[in-house]
Motif scaffolding. Sequence first.
Motif, short mmCIF file in Angstrom:
data_model
loop_
_atom_site.label_atom_id
_atom_site.label_comp_id
_atom_site.label_asym_id
_atom_site.label_seq_id
_atom_site.Cartn_x
_atom_site.Cartn_y
_atom_site.Cartn_z
N LEU A 189 0.82 -1.20 0.00
CA LEU A 189 0.00 0.00 0.00
C LEU A 189 0.86 1.26 0.00
CD1 LEU A 189 -2.84 -1.03 2.50
CD2 LEU A 189 -2.92 -0.95 -0.01
N SER A 190 2.11 1.12 -0.41
CA SER A 190 3.01 2.26 -0.46
C SER A 190 3.12 2.81 -1.88
CB SER A 190 4.40 1.86 0.02
OG SER A 190 5.35 2.89 -0.25
N PRO A 191 2.87 4.09 -2.07
CA PRO A 191 3.06 4.68 -3.40
C PRO A 191 4.52 4.64 -3.84
CG PRO A 191 2.67 6.40 -1.78
CD PRO A 191 2.41 5.10 -1.09
N LEU A 192 5.43 4.52 -2.90
CA LEU A 192 6.84 4.43 -3.23
C LEU A 192 7.16 3.14 -3.97
CD1 LEU A 192 8.23 5.68 0.20
CD2 LEU A 192 7.89 7.03 -1.89
N LEU A 193 6.29 2.13 -3.80
CA LEU A 193 6.46 0.85 -4.46
C LEU A 193 5.46 0.65 -5.60
CD1 LEU A 193 7.12 -1.46 -1.38
CD2 LEU A 193 8.76 -0.23 -2.80
N GLY A 194 4.70 1.70 -5.92
CA GLY A 194 3.82 1.64 -7.07
C GLY A 194 2.33 1.65 -6.77
N TYR A 195 1.94 1.54 -5.50
CA TYR A 195 0.52 1.56 -5.18
C TYR A 195 -0.09 2.91 -5.55
CZ TYR A 195 -3.78 1.76 -2.43
OH TYR A 195 -5.08 1.91 -2.03
N GLY A 196 -1.22 2.86 -6.26
CA GLY A 196 -1.92 4.09 -6.62
C GLY A 196 -1.24 4.93 -7.67
N LYS A 197 -0.35 4.32 -8.46
CA LYS A 197 0.39 5.12 -9.44
C LYS A 197 -0.52 5.71 -10.52
CE LYS A 197 1.76 1.30 -12.51
NZ LYS A 197 1.32 1.88 -13.78
N ASP A 198 -1.70 5.10 -10.70
CA ASP A 198 -2.65 5.62 -11.69
C ASP A 198 -3.80 6.38 -11.05
OD1 ASP A 198 -1.34 4.48 -14.00
OD2 ASP A 198 -2.04 2.53 -13.31
N GLY A 199 -3.66 6.70 -9.76
CA GLY A 199 -4.68 7.47 -9.06
C GLY A 199 -5.65 6.61 -8.27
N ASN A 200 -6.60 7.27 -7.59
CA ASN A 200 -7.68 6.60 -6.87
C ASN A 200 -7.21 5.63 -5.79
OD1 ASN A 200 -9.32 7.94 -8.69
ND2 ASN A 200 -9.61 6.16 -9.99
N SER A 201 -6.21 6.01 -5.03
CA SER A 201 -5.69 5.07 -4.03
C SER A 201 -6.42 5.15 -2.70
CB SER A 201 -4.20 5.36 -3.79
OG SER A 201 -4.03 6.64 -3.23
N LYS A 202 -7.36 6.06 -2.57
CA LYS A 202 -8.16 6.27 -1.34
C LYS A 202 -7.35 6.86 -0.19
CE LYS A 202 -11.37 4.15 -3.60
NZ LYS A 202 -12.07 4.97 -4.59
N ILE A 203 -6.17 6.30 0.06
CA ILE A 203 -5.37 6.75 1.21
C ILE A 203 -4.53 7.97 0.85
CG2 ILE A 203 -3.65 5.99 2.91
CD1 ILE A 203 -4.33 3.09 2.03
N PHE A 204 -4.16 8.09 -0.41
CA PHE A 204 -3.23 9.14 -0.84
C PHE A 204 -3.86 10.03 -1.91
CE2 PHE A 204 -0.74 5.43 0.38
CZ PHE A 204 0.17 5.96 1.26
N ASP A 205 -3.25 11.21 -2.07
CA ASP A 205 -3.56 12.09 -3.20
C ASP A 205 -2.29 12.29 -4.00
OD1 ASP A 205 -6.32 12.90 -2.48
OD2 ASP A 205 -5.34 13.91 -0.78
N GLY A 206 -2.47 12.52 -5.30
CA GLY A 206 -1.36 12.94 -6.12
C GLY A 206 -1.38 14.45 -6.28
N THR A 210 1.89 12.29 -12.59
CA THR A 210 1.88 12.97 -11.29
C THR A 210 0.56 12.82 -10.56
OG1 THR A 210 1.32 15.13 -12.29
CG2 THR A 210 3.65 14.62 -12.01
N VAL A 211 -0.23 11.80 -10.96
CA VAL A 211 -1.38 11.41 -10.14
C VAL A 211 -0.92 10.44 -9.04
CG1 VAL A 211 -2.99 11.73 -12.07
CG2 VAL A 211 -2.02 9.46 -11.63
N LEU A 212 0.33 10.06 -9.08
CA LEU A 212 0.92 9.19 -8.07
C LEU A 212 0.75 9.77 -6.67
CD1 LEU A 212 3.03 6.87 -7.29
CD2 LEU A 212 4.74 8.65 -7.57
N GLY A 213 0.37 8.94 -5.71
CA GLY A 213 0.19 9.40 -4.34
C GLY A 213 1.49 9.88 -3.70
N ILE A 214 1.36 10.90 -2.85
CA ILE A 214 2.53 11.49 -2.18
C ILE A 214 2.67 10.91 -0.78
CG2 ILE A 214 3.62 13.60 -1.38
CD1 ILE A 214 3.47 13.26 -4.45
N ALA A 215 3.88 10.41 -0.47
CA ALA A 215 4.17 9.81 0.83
C ALA A 215 4.74 10.85 1.78
CB ALA A 215 5.16 8.67 0.66
N PRO A 216 4.48 10.71 3.08
CA PRO A 216 5.02 11.64 4.08
C PRO A 216 6.49 11.34 4.40
CG PRO A 216 3.68 10.00 5.17
CD PRO A 216 3.58 9.71 3.70
N GLU A 217 7.35 12.30 4.17
CA GLU A 217 8.77 12.10 4.44
C GLU A 217 9.02 11.80 5.91
OE1 GLU A 217 13.00 14.30 3.45
OE2 GLU A 217 11.29 15.53 4.09
N HIS A 218 8.27 12.47 6.81
CA HIS A 218 8.55 12.33 8.24
C HIS A 218 8.28 10.92 8.75
CE1 HIS A 218 4.17 13.23 8.27
NE2 HIS A 218 4.15 12.58 9.43
#
Length: 532
Positions: free
Chosen positions: A53-70, A168-176
């Motif tokens: 479920l990590s966008p860093l590994l490809g989850y939600g790369k095409d959008g609509n991931s529910k947990i993340f926004d691009g 750039t619809v890929l979900g953004i992960a929190p760096e912290h």
Amino acid sequence: MTARTIRGMAAAALAGTLALTAAACSNPGGSGSGNADAKSGAVVGIAYEPESLSPLLGYGKDGNSKIFDGLLAFDGAMRLKPALAVALPQVSADGLTYTYKLRKGVTFSDGKPFGAKDVVFTYRTILDKKTNNASKSELDALKDVKAVGDDTVVFTLKYPYAPFAERTVLGIAPEHIAAGQDVNSGPFTTRPIGTGPYVLTDWSKGEKISFKANPGYWGGEPAVKKFTMAIIKDDDVRATRLRAGDLDGAILPPNLAKGFKNDSARKTYAATTYDYRTVTLPTHNKVAGDTAIRQALDVAVDRQAMVDKILDGAGKPAYGPVPTGSEWFARGTERVHDLARAGKILDDAGWKPGADGVREKDGVRASFPLWYLSGDKLRQDHALAYASDAKKAGIEIKTQAGTWEVIEPRMKDDAVLAGGGSPGDPDFDQYLLLKSTLGGDGFNNMARYDNPAVDKALDEGRMTDDKAKRKAAYDTVQRELMKNPGYTFLTHIDHLYVVNDSWDGLTTQIEPHDHGLASGPWWNVEDWKPKK
């Protein structure tokens, strides 16, 4: 340097593509319409689950991931719209610089602020060689990304990559959170934090993924307070649970969806897709890797019969990854079902019928195994029909069912009834599917197809934003697939969903292969409103 927005470019990329079929709404009762949460929760049945479920590994790369926004998102008509960015990007005249202004006041679901540093972290981490993201080649054009203050991000490209904004619809992960752990195996991969409309509450692998509405969502708290995706791999079981009221909606193959046709409490809706079914023809297999065998199978298969009998008309014949209704489809690459021609191809190449009707050449029988995913009726039916058509041409195909754990180690030498497809831009699907350097890279280029002319055209198609040159490049790819088809493309499938009728505000999009998770009538569940 004159700036231009991406809006026109995105619209042009999708102009002339497949028509969109509207979908309806689903009753979100956790256990059907009798559930106490019928006005605030929904349970839907899907066939597959993500590996992470990590966008860093490809989850939600095409959008609509529910947990993340691009930075951007797609609307119902597949047009780009702002999300974490306040507007579509400004693009330099040479197509090499994309500048995004970010939305202010956005927080992650843990309450920490979102900012430009998170965007930079996300993209740089994906491109890091240590990150196991199978889709990172989709960002090959990206040279650098940097923050300008807290609210501006600038992407610099190596070459003018026409569909970059759609990436750039890929979900953004929190760096912290994500920066302090192993990107490939840390807790963020299964317990993510994002800025999206929903927060993950539970992921029981192989069973369900559960979410709750994010009360601090910048777009407003969703009316559907609880949303659960029940992972039910078997089509028959999914239909049974829907009929029993355990589910409020589900994706079903045509023959099972047909059983709900006269159900007044539920409706069936179709979404037009780029989703195809194809047979991989492994280059390393002595039979499937033979060009004459490949060419013969390409014309021996009766695609229209598959559409009529397996899909009940809910789809189209497929001659490659690009659907015939797309502006990127190369006219003249349609293949006519022609058993006589298949036989001549094989005869001319020295594949002669043996005593049992199976052809042979130099002591090698024209026989190979074909795997399909257990419980997937559509794949099973396609595999059996393909084997039946092949037998008429003197090629023996032995169908076998298995899980991906069983199938994946065999993909180098054994054929697989596979699926794929991604709308928006021809680079998204064709590069990962056909580029020779990606052969053996997980599920990329599963057939290990190796064609220098295709490699050259794929590079030319992604390294220019001149549409005429891109069209010529992708026409070349499709024509080369006629000469040496490393895959036998069978059908493009319309996705069918059966849902309860209790919510308003739902539509479907043109869908990719990844159906039921990010797509389906619940692609915009955060916008659903209960019927009054």
